[in-house]
Design a protein around this motif. Structure first.
Motif, PDB file in Angstrom:
ATOM      1  N   TRP A 119       0.839  -1.191   0.000  1.00 11.34           N
ATOM      2  CA  TRP A 119       0.000   0.000   0.000  1.00 11.34           C
ATOM      3  C   TRP A 119       0.872   1.238   0.000  1.00 11.34           C
ATOM      4  O   TRP A 119       1.976   1.232   0.547  1.00 11.34           O
ATOM      5  CB  TRP A 119      -0.906  -0.017   1.230  1.00 11.34           C
ATOM      6  N   GLU A 120       0.356   2.326  -0.591  1.00 18.83           N
ATOM      7  CA  GLU A 120       1.132   3.560  -0.689  1.00 18.83           C
ATOM      8  C   GLU A 120       0.240   4.772  -0.428  1.00 18.83           C
ATOM      9  O   GLU A 120      -0.935   4.779  -0.770  1.00 18.83           O
ATOM     10  CB  GLU A 120       1.761   3.664  -2.081  1.00 18.83           C
ATOM     11  N   GLU A 160       4.908   3.746   2.623  1.00 20.58           N
ATOM     12  CA  GLU A 160       4.606   2.432   2.056  1.00 20.58           C
ATOM     13  C   GLU A 160       4.434   1.413   3.174  1.00 20.58           C
ATOM     14  O   GLU A 160       5.221   1.395   4.122  1.00 20.58           O
ATOM     15  CB  GLU A 160       5.721   1.974   1.117  1.00 20.58           C
ATOM     16  N   ILE A 161       3.402   0.591   3.030  1.00 16.77           N
ATOM     17  CA  ILE A 161       3.144  -0.498   3.971  1.00 16.77           C
ATOM     18  C   ILE A 161       3.120  -1.792   3.167  1.00 16.77           C
ATOM     19  O   ILE A 161       2.482  -1.860   2.113  1.00 16.77           O
ATOM     20  CB  ILE A 161       1.790  -0.315   4.695  1.00 16.77           C
ATOM     21  N   HIS A 162       3.825  -2.799   3.674  1.00 15.27           N
ATOM     22  CA  HIS A 162       3.842  -4.101   3.023  1.00 15.27           C
ATOM     23  C   HIS A 162       3.518  -5.169   4.069  1.00 15.27           C
ATOM     24  O   HIS A 162       4.213  -5.282   5.075  1.00 15.27           O
ATOM     25  CB  HIS A 162       5.225  -4.360   2.413  1.00 15.27           C
ATOM     26  N   PHE A 163       2.434  -5.912   3.833  1.00 17.41           N
ATOM     27  CA  PHE A 163       2.085  -7.032   4.703  1.00 17.41           C
ATOM     28  C   PHE A 163       2.873  -8.235   4.196  1.00 17.41           C
ATOM     29  O   PHE A 163       2.482  -8.894   3.238  1.00 17.41           O
ATOM     30  CB  PHE A 163       0.574  -7.283   4.682  1.00 17.41           C
ATOM     31  N   VAL A 164       4.012  -8.485   4.824  1.00 13.08           N
ATOM     32  CA  VAL A 164       4.979  -9.456   4.347  1.00 13.08           C
ATOM     33  C   VAL A 164       4.420 -10.874   4.392  1.00 13.08           C
ATOM     34  O   VAL A 164       4.522 -11.625   3.421  1.00 13.08           O
ATOM     35  CB  VAL A 164       6.284  -9.369   5.171  1.00 13.08           C
ATOM     36  N   ASP A 165       3.848 -11.265   5.512  1.00 12.02           N
ATOM     37  CA  ASP A 165       3.287 -12.611   5.654  1.00 12.02           C
ATOM     38  C   ASP A 165       2.085 -12.553   6.591  1.00 12.02           C
ATOM     39  O   ASP A 165       1.502 -11.489   6.775  1.00 12.02           O
ATOM     40  CB  ASP A 165       4.352 -13.613   6.124  1.00 12.02           C
ATOM     41  N   ASP A 166       1.759 -13.656   7.195  1.00 14.96           N
ATOM     42  CA  ASP A 166       0.553 -13.758   8.022  1.00 14.96           C
ATOM     43  C   ASP A 166       0.648 -12.989   9.342  1.00 14.96           C
ATOM     44  O   ASP A 166      -0.352 -12.840  10.032  1.00 14.96           O
ATOM     45  CB  ASP A 166       0.253 -15.235   8.301  1.00 14.96           C
ATOM     46  N   SER A 167       1.831 -12.484   9.693  1.00 18.23           N
ATOM     47  CA  SER A 167       1.943 -11.779  10.972  1.00 18.23           C
ATOM     48  C   SER A 167       2.945 -10.626  10.987  1.00 18.23           C
ATOM     49  O   SER A 167       3.167 -10.033  12.031  1.00 18.23           O
ATOM     50  CB  SER A 167       2.323 -12.780  12.069  1.00 18.23           C
ATOM     51  N   LEU A 198      -6.901   0.976   1.852  1.00 18.94           N
ATOM     52  CA  LEU A 198      -6.570   0.573   3.214  1.00 18.94           C
ATOM     53  C   LEU A 198      -6.674   1.802   4.103  1.00 18.94           C
ATOM     54  O   LEU A 198      -6.073   2.842   3.819  1.00 18.94           O
ATOM     55  CB  LEU A 198      -5.141   0.009   3.272  1.00 18.94           C
ATOM     56  N   THR A 199      -7.455   1.700   5.163  1.00 22.26           N
ATOM     57  CA  THR A 199      -7.579   2.796   6.119  1.00 22.26           C
ATOM     58  C   THR A 199      -6.760   2.434   7.351  1.00 22.26           C
ATOM     59  O   THR A 199      -6.938   1.360   7.918  1.00 22.26           O
ATOM     60  CB  THR A 199      -9.044   3.027   6.521  1.00 22.26           C
ATOM     61  N   LEU A 200      -5.873   3.326   7.745  1.00 27.18           N
ATOM     62  CA  LEU A 200      -5.043   3.130   8.932  1.00 27.18           C
ATOM     63  C   LEU A 200      -5.470   4.137   9.988  1.00 27.18           C
ATOM     64  O   LEU A 200      -5.525   5.338   9.722  1.00 27.18           O
ATOM     65  CB  LEU A 200      -3.567   3.344   8.587  1.00 27.18           C
ATOM     66  N   GLU A 218      -4.759  11.119  22.973  1.00 29.98           N
ATOM     67  CA  GLU A 218      -4.481  11.906  21.777  1.00 29.98           C
ATOM     68  C   GLU A 218      -5.530  11.627  20.712  1.00 29.98           C
ATOM     69  O   GLU A 218      -6.163  10.584  20.695  1.00 29.98           O
ATOM     70  CB  GLU A 218      -3.085  11.568  21.232  1.00 29.98           C
ATOM     71  N   LYS A 219      -5.680  12.581  19.812  1.00 32.81           N
ATOM     72  CA  LYS A 219      -6.631  12.432  18.711  1.00 32.81           C
ATOM     73  C   LYS A 219      -6.125  11.345  17.753  1.00 32.81           C
ATOM     74  O   LYS A 219      -4.932  11.254  17.466  1.00 32.81           O
ATOM     75  CB  LYS A 219      -6.755  13.769  17.973  1.00 32.81           C
ATOM     76  N   ASP A 220      -7.053  10.531  17.254  1.00 30.26           N
ATOM     77  CA  ASP A 220      -6.690   9.476  16.314  1.00 30.26           C
ATOM     78  C   ASP A 220      -6.142  10.067  15.026  1.00 30.26           C
ATOM     79  O   ASP A 220      -6.619  11.093  14.544  1.00 30.26           O
ATOM     80  CB  ASP A 220      -7.901   8.604  15.975  1.00 30.26           C
ATOM     81  N   ASP A 221      -5.121   9.434  14.487  1.00 29.04           N
ATOM     82  CA  ASP A 221      -4.527   9.832  13.207  1.00 29.04           C
ATOM     83  C   ASP A 221      -5.050   8.847  12.159  1.00 29.04           C
ATOM     84  O   ASP A 221      -4.829   7.642  12.276  1.00 29.04           O
ATOM     85  CB  ASP A 221      -3.003   9.772  13.301  1.00 29.04           C
ATOM     86  N   ILE A 222      -5.772   9.347  11.162  1.00 26.65           N
ATOM     87  CA  ILE A 222      -6.366   8.495  10.132  1.00 26.65           C
ATOM     88  C   ILE A 222      -5.680   8.766   8.804  1.00 26.65           C
ATOM     89  O   ILE A 222      -5.562   9.926   8.390  1.00 26.65           O
ATOM     90  CB  ILE A 222      -7.886   8.746  10.009  1.00 26.65           C
ATOM     91  N   ARG A 223      -5.231   7.692   8.158  1.00 25.35           N
ATOM     92  CA  ARG A 223      -4.562   7.820   6.861  1.00 25.35           C
ATOM     93  C   ARG A 223      -5.145   6.797   5.892  1.00 25.35           C
ATOM     94  O   ARG A 223      -5.421   5.664   6.264  1.00 25.35           O
ATOM     95  CB  ARG A 223      -3.063   7.588   6.997  1.00 25.35           C
ATOM     96  N   ILE A 224      -5.316   7.213   4.649  1.00 23.22           N
ATOM     97  CA  ILE A 224      -5.870   6.357   3.600  1.00 23.22           C
ATOM     98  C   ILE A 224      -4.749   5.990   2.630  1.00 23.22           C
ATOM     99  O   ILE A 224      -4.067   6.866   2.108  1.00 23.22           O
ATOM    100  CB  ILE A 224      -7.005   7.058   2.827  1.00 23.22           C
ATOM    101  N   PHE A 225      -4.581   4.697   2.385  1.00 22.95           N
ATOM    102  CA  PHE A 225      -3.573   4.182   1.472  1.00 22.95           C
ATOM    103  C   PHE A 225      -4.276   3.542   0.278  1.00 22.95           C
ATOM    104  O   PHE A 225      -5.382   3.007   0.417  1.00 22.95           O
ATOM    105  CB  PHE A 225      -2.702   3.125   2.153  1.00 22.95           C
ATOM    106  N   THR A 226      -3.627   3.577  -0.877  1.00 23.06           N
ATOM    107  CA  THR A 226      -4.153   2.881  -2.063  1.00 23.06           C
ATOM    108  C   THR A 226      -3.266   1.683  -2.349  1.00 23.06           C
ATOM    109  O   THR A 226      -2.065   1.684  -2.027  1.00 23.06           O
ATOM    110  CB  THR A 226      -4.211   3.806  -3.295  1.00 23.06           C
ATOM    111  N   ARG A 227      -3.861   0.703  -2.965  1.00 22.58           N
ATOM    112  CA  ARG A 227      -3.151  -0.541  -3.238  1.00 22.58           C
ATOM    113  C   ARG A 227      -2.082  -0.336  -4.295  1.00 22.58           C
ATOM    114  O   ARG A 227      -2.340   0.234  -5.351  1.00 22.58           O
ATOM    115  CB  ARG A 227      -4.127  -1.618  -3.680  1.00 22.58           C
ATOM    116  N   LYS A 228      -0.909  -0.808  -3.988  1.00 24.42           N
ATOM    117  CA  LYS A 228       0.214  -0.715  -4.899  1.00 24.42           C
ATOM    118  C   LYS A 228       0.415  -2.065  -5.588  1.00 24.42           C
ATOM    119  O   LYS A 228       0.748  -2.139  -6.757  1.00 24.42           O
ATOM    120  CB  LYS A 228       1.469  -0.328  -4.120  1.00 24.42           C
ATOM    121  N   LYS A 229       0.212  -3.128  -4.845  1.00 27.02           N
ATOM    122  CA  LYS A 229       0.357  -4.489  -5.375  1.00 27.02           C
ATOM    123  C   LYS A 229      -0.580  -5.419  -4.664  1.00 27.02           C
ATOM    124  O   LYS A 229      -0.830  -5.323  -3.512  1.00 27.02           O
ATOM    125  CB  LYS A 229       1.798  -4.960  -5.196  1.00 27.02           C
TER     126      LYS A 229
END
Length: 150
Positions: free
Chosen positions: A36-37, A58-65, A130-132, A139-150
């Motif tokens: 995600w980017e 960039e966020i990458h979900f490498v494996d199951d954990s 992807l919503t993070l 503290e106030k929640d920080d919300i960020r929206i990512f789009t799929r890269k792969k």
């Protein structure tokens, strides 16, 4: 006699089809292997100068954990001159998921304070967004929206 065998065979087939319902199938992890980017641009004026900061995450979900996170920053002047450019070190986190929601908890020590941060990742129905949400005590929640890269 043949009729008895036919009904027995049909009964066994029907029992086989109904016993393996959707609930029996193992849950798959929709996060595994996804990347995600997010790019954010911010323009600031300081006196007569105007600078633009472009941050790419960039966020990458490498494996199951495991998740890897990396960000880069580029600061440019009004005339296009690059003032600062750099990448942050890659950060690795662990996560758990349930359906289209994943969570990760991190403890960070900063200025003699300890912060407990909870990251909640949610994939939309089309699996293209992807919503993070980053939550920390008081503290106030920080919300960020990512789009799929792969």
């Amino acid at each position: 006699m043949k009729l008895k065998y036919i009904f027995t065979l049909l009964g066994v087939m029907l029992l086989g089809l109904t016993s393996c319902g959707k609930k029996d199938a193992p849950e798959t992890n929709p996060f595994v292997g996804t990347q995600w980017e997010r790019t954010a641009t911010e323009t600031n004026s300081t006196g007569a100068f105007q600078v633009t900061t472009v941050t790419t995450e960039e966020i990458h979900f490498v494996d199951d954990s495991h998740i890897s996170y990396q960000a880069s920053v580029k600061v440019t002047s009004e005339d296009g001159t690059i003032n600062k450019e750099g990448e942050r070190n890659k950060t690795e986190l662990t996560y758990v998921h349930k359906g289209a929601i994943a969570t990760s908890n991190v403890t960070v020590a900063e200025n003699e304070k300890v912060h407990h941060i909870k990251f909640t990742f949610t994939i939309d129905g089309s699996k293209q967004k992807l919503t993070l949400v980053a939550s920390s005590e008081g503290e106030k929640d920080d919300i960020r929206i990512f789009t799929r890269k792969k």
